[in-house]
Design a protein around this motif. Structure first.
Motif, PDB file in Angstrom:
ATOM      1  N   UNK A 113       0.834  -1.209   0.000  1.00  0.00           N
ATOM      2  CA  UNK A 113       0.000   0.000   0.000  1.00  0.00           C
ATOM      3  C   UNK A 113       0.864   1.252   0.000  1.00  0.00           C
ATOM      4  N   UNK A 114       1.933   1.248   0.789  1.00  0.00           N
ATOM      5  CA  UNK A 114       2.813   2.409   0.856  1.00  0.00           C
ATOM      6  C   UNK A 114       3.495   2.644  -0.490  1.00  0.00           C
ATOM      7  N   UNK A 115       3.949   1.586  -1.125  1.00  0.00           N
ATOM      8  CA  UNK A 115       4.617   1.727  -2.425  1.00  0.00           C
ATOM      9  C   UNK A 115       3.665   2.354  -3.437  1.00  0.00           C
ATOM     10  N   UNK A 116       2.439   1.844  -3.503  1.00  0.00           N
ATOM     11  CA  UNK A 116       1.449   2.419  -4.441  1.00  0.00           C
ATOM     12  C   UNK A 116       1.189   3.896  -4.132  1.00  0.00           C
ATOM     13  N   UNK A 117       0.997   4.221  -2.858  1.00  0.00           N
ATOM     14  CA  UNK A 117       0.678   5.594  -2.460  1.00  0.00           C
ATOM     15  C   UNK A 117       1.858   6.542  -2.666  1.00  0.00           C
ATOM     16  N   UNK A 118       3.075   6.035  -2.654  1.00  0.00           N
ATOM     17  CA  UNK A 118       4.272   6.876  -2.776  1.00  0.00           C
ATOM     18  C   UNK A 118       4.600   7.256  -4.209  1.00  0.00           C
ATOM     19  N   UNK A 119       3.923   6.639  -5.161  1.00  0.00           N
ATOM     20  CA  UNK A 119       4.236   6.900  -6.560  1.00  0.00           C
ATOM     21  C   UNK A 119       5.403   6.080  -7.069  1.00  0.00           C
ATOM     22  N   UNK A 120       5.904   5.194  -6.255  1.00  0.00           N
ATOM     23  CA  UNK A 120       6.971   4.286  -6.672  1.00  0.00           C
ATOM     24  C   UNK A 120       6.338   3.000  -7.188  1.00  0.00           C
ATOM     25  N   UNK A 121       7.202   2.102  -7.642  1.00  0.00           N
ATOM     26  CA  UNK A 121       6.717   0.788  -8.053  1.00  0.00           C
ATOM     27  C   UNK A 121       7.677  -0.273  -7.540  1.00  0.00           C
ATOM     28  N   UNK A 122       7.146  -1.445  -7.298  1.00  0.00           N
ATOM     29  CA  UNK A 122       7.996  -2.558  -6.889  1.00  0.00           C
ATOM     30  C   UNK A 122       8.915  -2.914  -8.045  1.00  0.00           C
ATOM     31  N   UNK A 123      10.203  -3.107  -7.750  1.00  0.00           N
ATOM     32  CA  UNK A 123      11.196  -3.416  -8.778  1.00  0.00           C
ATOM     33  C   UNK A 123      11.816  -4.788  -8.545  1.00  0.00           C
ATOM     34  N   UNK A 124      11.140  -5.613  -7.771  1.00  0.00           N
ATOM     35  CA  UNK A 124      11.639  -6.948  -7.472  1.00  0.00           C
ATOM     36  C   UNK A 124      10.771  -7.597  -6.415  1.00  0.00           C
ATOM     37  N   UNK A 125      11.071  -8.841  -6.098  1.00  0.00           N
ATOM     38  CA  UNK A 125      10.247  -9.582  -5.145  1.00  0.00           C
ATOM     39  C   UNK A 125      10.552  -9.205  -3.692  1.00  0.00           C
ATOM     40  N   UNK A 126       9.594  -9.471  -2.800  1.00  0.00           N
ATOM     41  CA  UNK A 126       9.793  -9.168  -1.384  1.00  0.00           C
ATOM     42  C   UNK A 126      10.767 -10.141  -0.720  1.00  0.00           C
ATOM     43  N   UNK A 127      11.445  -9.626   0.300  1.00  0.00           N
ATOM     44  CA  UNK A 127      12.390 -10.418   1.080  1.00  0.00           C
ATOM     45  C   UNK A 127      12.078 -10.249   2.558  1.00  0.00           C
ATOM     46  N   UNK A 128      12.146 -11.357   3.284  1.00  0.00           N
ATOM     47  CA  UNK A 128      12.036 -11.332   4.736  1.00  0.00           C
ATOM     48  C   UNK A 128      13.415 -11.671   5.303  1.00  0.00           C
ATOM     49  N   UNK A 129      13.958 -10.772   6.117  1.00  0.00           N
ATOM     50  CA  UNK A 129      15.241 -10.994   6.780  1.00  0.00           C
ATOM     51  C   UNK A 129      14.963 -11.220   8.259  1.00  0.00           C
ATOM     52  N   UNK A 130      15.454 -12.317   8.773  1.00  0.00           N
ATOM     53  CA  UNK A 130      15.121 -12.751  10.135  1.00  0.00           C
ATOM     54  C   UNK A 130      16.152 -12.212  11.122  1.00  0.00           C
ATOM     55  N   UNK A 131      15.898 -10.986  11.616  1.00  0.00           N
ATOM     56  CA  UNK A 131      16.817 -10.308  12.516  1.00  0.00           C
ATOM     57  C   UNK A 131      16.908 -11.021  13.864  1.00  0.00           C
TER      58      UNK A 131
END
Length: 153
Positions: A113-131
């Motif tokens: 939702x934030x990406x769409x609202x910011x005027x940006x676009x996703x440029x790749x797949x999501x990543x989860x990093x396990x801190x």
């Protein structure tokens, strides 16, 4: 849970990478087994681990459907070690999820939702990093996962 989202530039780095297919019915067991295999591979190759592990989702997550993913862990310098690749620098939208993995979809949705609202676009797949992963957490409330998506304008 409200998610704070920021833009970050990630540096290039070497990672040990292993592709895998996760099955919806056994996703927890699949992840645990693949993570153990990733760390065993790093150990056998005498690769120094330099950061937390991550999973990049190469497809869209759908309930009851398998999904192809890449498991990675940052490593120090490696000479011709099978599976070690260079991750290029990237600009990502990122947030942190604290708690159970069952609820992490809300972090992904907030990022989308934030990406769409910011005027940006996703440029790749999501990543989860396990801190802070299950092996480090005293309980489920201590789990800490960074969720990020590469973005472009």
């Amino acid at each position: 849970m409200p998610y704070e989202i920021s833009i970050q530039d990630t540096p290039p780095r070497l990672v040990l990478k292993m592709s895998h297919t996760l099955r919806a019915a056994t996703i927890g067991e699949d992840v645990a087994g693949a993570m153990a295999d990733l760390y065993q591979r790093a150990g056998r190759a005498h690769l120094p681990i330099t950061g937390p592990p991550a999973i990049t989702y190469r497809g869209e997550f759908r309930p009851d459907q398998p999904i192809d993913v890449d498991f990675t862990v940052p490593v120090g310098t490696a000479d011709d070690t099978a599976g070690v690749v260079r991750q290029e620098a990237a600009t990502v939208a990122t947030t942190r999820h604290r708690g159970a993995y069952d609820d992490i979809g809300a972090a992904h949705q907030a990022l989308d939702e934030w990406i769409r609202a910011s005027g940006r676009r996703a440029a790749g797949p999501p990543t989860e990093t396990y801190l802070v992963g299950p092996d480090q957490a005293a309980g489920v409330d201590d789990l800490l996962t960074e969720v990020s998506v590469p973005v472009a304008t």
